[in-house]
Each structure stands twice: as C-alpha cells, then as structure tokens.
Design a protein around this motif. Sequence first.
Motif, PDB file in Angstrom:
ATOM      1  N   GLU A  73      -7.521   4.263  -1.937  1.00 44.82           N
ATOM      2  CA  GLU A  73      -6.154   3.806  -1.704  1.00 44.82           C
ATOM      3  C   GLU A  73      -5.371   3.706  -3.016  1.00 44.82           C
ATOM      4  O   GLU A  73      -5.946   3.440  -4.070  1.00 44.82           O
ATOM      5  CB  GLU A  73      -6.154   2.416  -1.044  1.00 44.82           C
ATOM      6  CG  GLU A  73      -6.868   2.351   0.285  1.00 44.82           C
ATOM      7  CD  GLU A  73      -6.933   0.922   0.827  1.00 44.82           C
ATOM      8  OE1 GLU A  73      -6.528  -0.012   0.088  1.00 44.82           O
ATOM      9  OE2 GLU A  73      -7.377   0.742   1.966  1.00 44.82           O
ATOM     10  N   HIS A 128      -2.042   1.483  -4.444  1.00 50.43           N
ATOM     11  CA  HIS A 128      -1.161   0.347  -4.167  1.00 50.43           C
ATOM     12  C   HIS A 128      -0.089   0.262  -5.247  1.00 50.43           C
ATOM     13  O   HIS A 128      -0.349   0.532  -6.426  1.00 50.43           O
ATOM     14  CB  HIS A 128      -1.963  -0.959  -4.127  1.00 50.43           C
ATOM     15  CG  HIS A 128      -2.932  -1.019  -2.994  1.00 50.43           C
ATOM     16  ND1 HIS A 128      -2.677  -1.695  -1.819  1.00 50.43           N
ATOM     17  CD2 HIS A 128      -4.165  -0.471  -2.848  1.00 50.43           C
ATOM     18  CE1 HIS A 128      -3.705  -1.569  -1.003  1.00 50.43           C
ATOM     19  NE2 HIS A 128      -4.620  -0.822  -1.603  1.00 50.43           N
ATOM     20  N   LYS A 160       0.842  -1.189   0.000  1.00 49.39           N
ATOM     21  CA  LYS A 160       0.000   0.000   0.000  1.00 49.39           C
ATOM     22  C   LYS A 160       0.878   1.240   0.000  1.00 49.39           C
ATOM     23  O   LYS A 160       1.789   1.372   0.820  1.00 49.39           O
ATOM     24  CB  LYS A 160      -0.921  -0.007   1.224  1.00 49.39           C
ATOM     25  CG  LYS A 160      -1.882   1.163   1.272  1.00 49.39           C
ATOM     26  CD  LYS A 160      -2.825   1.045   2.467  1.00 49.39           C
ATOM     27  CE  LYS A 160      -3.729   2.251   2.589  1.00 49.39           C
ATOM     28  NZ  LYS A 160      -4.660   2.137   3.739  1.00 49.39           N
TER      29      LYS A 160
END
Length: 297
Positions: free
Chosen positions: A263, A265, A159
């Motif tokens: 998010e 990644h 991440k």
Amino acid sequence: MESPDWNHLQDFLAVARTGRLTAGARHLGVDHTTLARRLAALETALKARLFDRSPQGYTLTAHGERLMVRAEAMESLMLVAQAEVGEADLSVSGVVRIGAPEGFGSYFLAPRLPRLAEIHPDLEIQLVAIPGTLSLSKREADVAITLSPPREGRLISRKLTDYALGLYGAPAYLAARPPLTGRVDMGDHRFIGYIEDLLYAPELDYMQAPDVDIHVAFKSSNLIAQLQACVAGAGLAVIPAFIAEGRPYLTRVLVDQVRLVREFHLVVHADLKSVARVRAVMDFISDAVKAERGLFV
C-alpha cells in the motif's frame, strides 16, 4: 530581562530537530555563523543555555527540552493562523517538500510533478525520493508517501492505492538459466533483494518463501539499484509492476505464483493540512494516482 526575538524560535527549532548547526542553517537558508549568532542571542535573552555543543552536534539541555515543547506549540498556532487568515485568498505559493519511496518518487511522481508546477507557477516543489522516510514531526518534509499509515504523532493520512509487485528477470539472464515453471524452480536461481538490517519498513521484506530455499546473491538498500542489477542480469528481483511493466529489458516470470500487494499512504502533519500550498500538492498526488490506478493493480 531582555525580551527575546521570537523569530529566533525558528532558528532554535531548526537546530533542535537536526542536531547540527550546518544542517539547520541549510534548512533555513542562512549562513551557519549567522545562525550561531541568533542562537546565542536567544540564550542571552532567556538567560538559559539551550544546547550542549560538541563535535558530535547540538544536544538539547533540560531548558532546551522545555523550550522545544513551547516553541512547537507556537509554531503550530502560527501554521493554523496562516491557513485560516494569511491564505484566505487561497494563493498557492511557497515551498512544499515531498518525501517519497525512491521507486514511487522517481518513476511516478517525478514525471508528473512538472504539471503541478505549470498549474501553480509560484509553487516551489521539492521531491526527496529516498530509500527511507522523512519525519513530518521534525518538519523534514511537508507531505510524505509511506508504505503504512502512521501509528503515532499528530499526523493525518489517507490511503492512496494498493500496488502490485511481481518477479522479474532480464531476458539474457532467463535464457541462460533453468526454466521457471513453478515456485520450486526458484531454488535454481539467484535473487536480488534488500539488505536485511537496513530495511526501513517491514513491508519490504520480500524474501520470505517457506516452501523454497531462496539464494539472494545481490543486496542493496536501494530499489533503483536492485532494478539496474536485475537489468544487468544479476538475478531475479521483486519489483513494483508500475515500474517494471512494459519495459523490454525485463520479463515477468511466475505471474500466477508470485504476486505481492502493498500500500501507499499520503501523510501530512495536522498543522499543515489546511495550508493552501500543501492541500494543492496532496490533491494533485491523490488525483494523479486515481487517474492512473491501472498502473498499480
């Protein structure tokens, strides 16, 4: 039987993965007639037809499917050997292709990657910033930034960061429309969003507000196009804060009521994780995000 030229396995993989002779030739940096000749030589040496050729492209035959498994295994072994032996001196050179969402790629990576080129002058950096994803398994990219971790394949991810999104409008648009004091007021406004059937990731489905009847008046599959439409006064748009904040031609509204978090990644194929040039790119991206974490949250 005539021994095959195993260098032609790279040619085979390039066409098998793209399904097109011209696309495979571009990937390898050769002329398509040269590539066709090499494939023909490989088929002759193996005494097997590897592709069904048609105007729609190249499709693997049953023999081709079997060779694909073995060729990818040999490619993996070569990449591991390159990482362990060929790059023992830790030289950082060659080509690394990065696949990234258009917003992150264009607004965050593009201004910072020249610094990486200065650090490693023998490194060629290719940035593909598109509204979509590139396949690491098919070697369309060496490193990818995605909105979620991979769920299958020999892929390794970490991440990078959370990132916040807010609701923005152009000052002229906001001045001409009813005031926004709460979420209920969104029903009086036009919105800009994605085309539903072209969404490449569920994380981009922002226009879900069960408490408000939202009218999406302008749709695009491209975030930068949405941003430009918002600046031109087409309506309100959900935009990542690291792109929109600090820009005088955008005003954030309903700061406390509308805030989304997604998010990023960083993903690499397992075969490439130890290759020096790939490691250098991954570390640079990770360090750059870490150093400017405040932009994202």
